[in-house]
Structure formats: structure tokens, C-alpha cells
Design an enzyme around this catalytic site. Structure first.
Site, PDB file in Angstrom:
ATOM      1  N   VAL A  15       0.821  -1.207   0.000  1.00 24.31           N
ATOM      2  CA  VAL A  15       0.000   0.000   0.000  1.00 24.31           C
ATOM      3  C   VAL A  15       0.853   1.254   0.000  1.00 24.31           C
ATOM      4  O   VAL A  15       0.694   2.140  -0.840  1.00 24.31           O
ATOM      5  CB  VAL A  15      -0.944   0.006   1.222  1.00 24.31           C
ATOM      6  N   THR A 118      -6.634  -0.544   7.117  1.00 25.03           N
ATOM      7  CA  THR A 118      -8.001  -0.994   7.353  1.00 25.03           C
ATOM      8  C   THR A 118      -8.225  -1.258   8.840  1.00 25.03           C
ATOM      9  O   THR A 118      -7.464  -1.998   9.469  1.00 25.03           O
ATOM     10  CB  THR A 118      -8.289  -2.277   6.568  1.00 25.03           C
ATOM     11  N   CYS A 258      -6.479  -8.842   3.136  1.00 25.76           N
ATOM     12  CA  CYS A 258      -7.664  -7.986   3.003  1.00 25.76           C
ATOM     13  C   CYS A 258      -8.949  -8.781   3.190  1.00 25.76           C
ATOM     14  O   CYS A 258      -9.547  -8.760   4.260  1.00 25.76           O
ATOM     15  CB  CYS A 258      -7.659  -7.290   1.636  1.00 25.76           C
TER      16      CYS A 258
END
Length: 428
Positions: A15, A118, A258
Site C-alpha cells: 500500500v 483498514t 484484506c
């Protein structure tokens, strides 16, 4: 840059690195990571994740560093560190808290900290902000400000990239939101979506992957049912997909950092608040059991072929959590391998992209070169890397003993019409 902010990115993985590089193509960026080996590699314009090309690394003006003091030169800090789950499937905020401590010790008045990791709704303001205040001795909303802009990176996807995906942005007040939106708009050509609050932005991210997880779990459950009916699931999906509003998802292993993780952040917080999620956890149970299910089908196929399970050799192609990436985090292929070894099957694993040292350290698996693979009674195409697809059946058949045996095509990528009569093909 019009926004006038000096940017740092904390965490240079899948990321953070693409974020740092895109901003670095337009201005000087501080790229921070605690992994000094990673920093050394990036200074040599090498990205082990293969997310960023060497030419893009060379074009970007990024100061790669492991020295927290370098963060003082920036005033807009983007935190992009992993948020995994522990063995009990509870959120592990260790890296997030550590990153907050690091940046907190370097914060100045007027700085903005934006989280991309997240988390469950409320984590930024309830877990991270107190750490920033403690370490900086400054007050959030007065001396420094916080925003949240969830990552949407899809590892291995060269089409949907950081700058081509709409970016959700949020801030603790209207002024901060405007600045966060302006900063991201300077590089994200797809534009931004302004969420009304940080909690809304956090919730939006966590349900994106929860929704996909549930849809895949439905396909996996259908695969269980259709297998008992001796119906090919992919044939059913192809037929159903002819309807204009049928949503196409495929059965498979759900791993990675994820889809197989994020739903637990939402269900954890729901249970803290006194609500026991039923649909989400049911979907998670199905997806978490898929590796064991595939392994049991391998055993069944070996028995049907007349092989003794104990002592049989099974070759697994692919160990990473998805095709065309080297990332081994939370790979569910390991469930297949472990289940087979419980049956005293000799398992040998090959993956052209994964790091052998990481495979050994994390899973105790020795990755073998193709030359070291012994003839097997069964071959499992678990992760369809480009290399495997390019070879097709010509790459599979020589791995079987005398060119005959069982082939398990987890993602149904091998052409059925080309399967030799000497091979029993099973597809999920």
C-alpha cells in the site's frame, strides 16, 4: 504543489510504496519503514513486492529512511501499515499503534496524520489519536489534525492502481477534510469521495471486503452442493451469468491481508457492542474451511485412482495468497498442504514468485525448484501464476508419475478439452 503540504509515508509495503512513489513523482516525499533491509532495497530501486516498476522508482523523489527524525521535515503524514488478525481472529493493531508512536514523537503543531490502514469504525479516533497525543504532548483538533483515507490497492493489478481508483477521504473537521481531499486529488486522477466522518470512511472500507468475502463464500457453498450432485460449478456459473443482473463471483481460496482478514475487524467491534454477527461469520467459516475441503477432495481422488494415500506424493503449484504476487501473508494454500501431511502424504511445493526463506520461516515449507520435484500421483494447481498458465497442460503432465494421475485445478483455468484420458481432473 498547490496544496503546499510536505508529505511522508509510514509503511512501504504493497500500500505505502505506490502512494509514496506517486506523490514522489511530483514533490519530495519522506518514505519511512522500520525494515532496514526493505529501505536498502528501495534505495537500489528494487521492489520485492513487484507492485512498482524500477522506472517508476527511479522517477520518484523519495527519501527512503528508517530514521524517525526525518519525519519532522513533513507536515502531512500518511500511515499505511498492516492490520492483521491474531490466532484467535481478533484485530491486531500492534503495527498501527507502533506507527502512531513513531509519528507521534515527531509531530509538530499544524501537522495532519492520515491513516490508510483498514480498521474497524472508531479505531482511528479511539485507538490511534490517544497515542499521537501521548507521544507528542499535543492536542488533536487543536495542535494537530487527523484524517482517514482507506487504501484500495489490489496486489498484482496493474489496471486498478492507486491513482486510478476513486479515493475515499475524511477528516475530523471540515478544514482538515478539505486539505486531505486537496492533497489526494493532486495525484489521484479518478477523483475523491468525501465521507462525512472518519467512522463512515472506516466502515466503508471494511464492508467493501466483507461484501466480496460473503459473495465468494456463497460460491464456495454452492461448489460443495454441486460437487455432491456431480455438477461442474463453473458450468453452472457460466449458464447463470447469461442473465443481465447475475453477479459473477467464483469459488476459491480466500487468503491475503484484506478479504480474509477485514471482516473480522467488523465482527469484533460488533461483538464488543453486544451484537453477534451471523451472516458475516458464517461466510468466514465457509471460506476458512476451503483449504481442508480441497485437501479432502484430493484424498478422495487418489483413493478412486487406486492409490495408497499414505506415502503418495502430491505436488502443489503456487503458495502465495493470489496469482502473480509473491505475498505469502495469510495464504490458504498452506491449509491444503497441512491437511495432506496429516494424512501422511508427501507434499512438495513450487512457487516461482514466493521467497523461499519466508516460506520456510512462516510455514515450515521448503519451496522446491522444478528440477527437484519428484514424480507425483497428484498435482494441485493452487495459484495460477502467469508462468503456469503459459505452460498449460504441457507444464502439468511431466510432473505426474508416468504422465498419469490426479490433477486438482482449484481455479478452473486449465482447458478441460485438452485433459489427457490418463488424468482424472477435479475442479472447484
Amino acid at each position: 504543489m498547490k496544496h503546499g503540504r510536505k508529505i511522508s509515508v509510514i509503511g512501504l509495503g504493497y500500500v505505502g510504496l505506490p502512494v509514496a512513489v506517486e506523490f514522489g513523482k511530483r514533490q519530495r516525499v519522506v518514505g519511512f519503514d522500520i525494515n532496514r533491509v526493505r529501505i536498502a532495497e528501495l534505495k537500489q530501486q528494487t521492489d520485492r513486492t513487484h507492485e512498482v516498476e524500477p522506472a517508476d522508482l527511479a522517477e520518484a523523489d523519495v527519501l527512503y529512511t528508517s530514521d524517525p527524525c526525518d519525519l519532522k521535515s513533513a507536515d502531512f503524514h500518511i500511515i499505511a501499515v498492516p492490520t492483521p488478525i491474531d490466532r484467535a481472529k481478533r484485530p491486531d493493531l500492534g503495527a498501527l499503534i507502533g506507527a502512531s508512536e513513531t509519528i507521534g514523537s515527531q509531530l509538530k503543531r499544524g501537522d495532519i496524520v492520515v491513516y490508510e490502514s483498514t480498521v474497524y469504525p472508531g479505531a482511528t479516533e479511539e485507538e490511534c489519536v490517544p497515542v499521537l497525543e501521548r507521544e507528542s504532548k499535543l492536542k488533536s483538533g487543536i495542535d494537530f489534525f487527523v484524517g482517514y483515507s482507506p487504501e484500495r490497492i489490489n496486489p498484482g493489478d496493474k489496471e486498478h492502481t492507486f491513482k486510478s481508483i476513486t479515493k475515499i477521504v475524511s477528516g475530523q473537521d471540515a478544514k482538515t477534510l478539505n486539505i486531505v481531499a486537496e492533497v489526494y486529488s493532486s495525484v489521484v486522477v479518478a477523483g475523491v469521495h468525501r465521507a462525512p466522518s472518519i467512522k463512515v470512511a472506516e466502515a466503508a472500507k471494511v464492508i467493501e471486503n466483507t461484501q466480496r468475502d460473503l459473495n465468494i463464500s456463497l460460491m464456495n457453498e454452492l461448489a460443495f452442493i454441486f460437487n455432491k450432485m456431480d455438477i461442474d460449478t463453473r458450468d453452472v456459473l457460466a449458464a447463470a451469468g447469461s442473465k443481465w443482473n447475475f453477479l459473477r463471483f467464483d469459488p476459491g481460496l480466500v487468503g491475503g491481508h484484506c478479504i480474509g482478514v477485514d471482516p473480522y475487524y467488523l465482527t469484533h467491534q460488533a461483538q464488543v457492542l453486544g451484537y453477534l454477527p451471523q451472516v458475516i461469520l458464517a461466510g468466514r467459516r465457509i471460506n476458512d474451511d476451503m483449504g481442508g475441503y480441497v485437501a479432502n477432495q484430493i484424498i478422495r481422488q487418489l483413493i478412486h485412482r487406486g492409490h495408497s494415500v499414505k506415502g503418495s506424493t502430491v505436488t502443489i503449484l503456487g503458495l502465495s495468497f493470489k496469482e502473480n504476487v509473491p505475498d505469502l501473508r495469510n495464504t490458504r494454500v498452506i491449509d491444503i498442504a497441512n491437511e495432506l501431511m496429516d494424512y501422511s502424504v508427501k507434499v512438495q511445493v513450487h512457487d516461482p514468485l514466493a521467497d523461499p526463506d519466508e516460506a520456510k520461516k512462516e510455514y515450515g515449507i521448503e519451496l522446491l525448484s522444478e528440477a527437484r520435484l519428484e514424480p507425483a500421483e497428484a498435482v494441485v494447481l493452487a495459484v495460477p501464476h502467469r508462468e503456469y498458465l503459459a505452460q498449460g497442460w504441457a507444464g502439468i503432465i511431466p510432473l505426474l508419475r508416468d504422465g498419469a494421475g490426479v490433477v486438482i485445478d482449484v481455479k478452473a483455468v486449465l482447458p478441460r478439452s485438452e485433459c489427457p484420458e490418463s488424468i482424472s481432473l477435479w475442479r472447484l
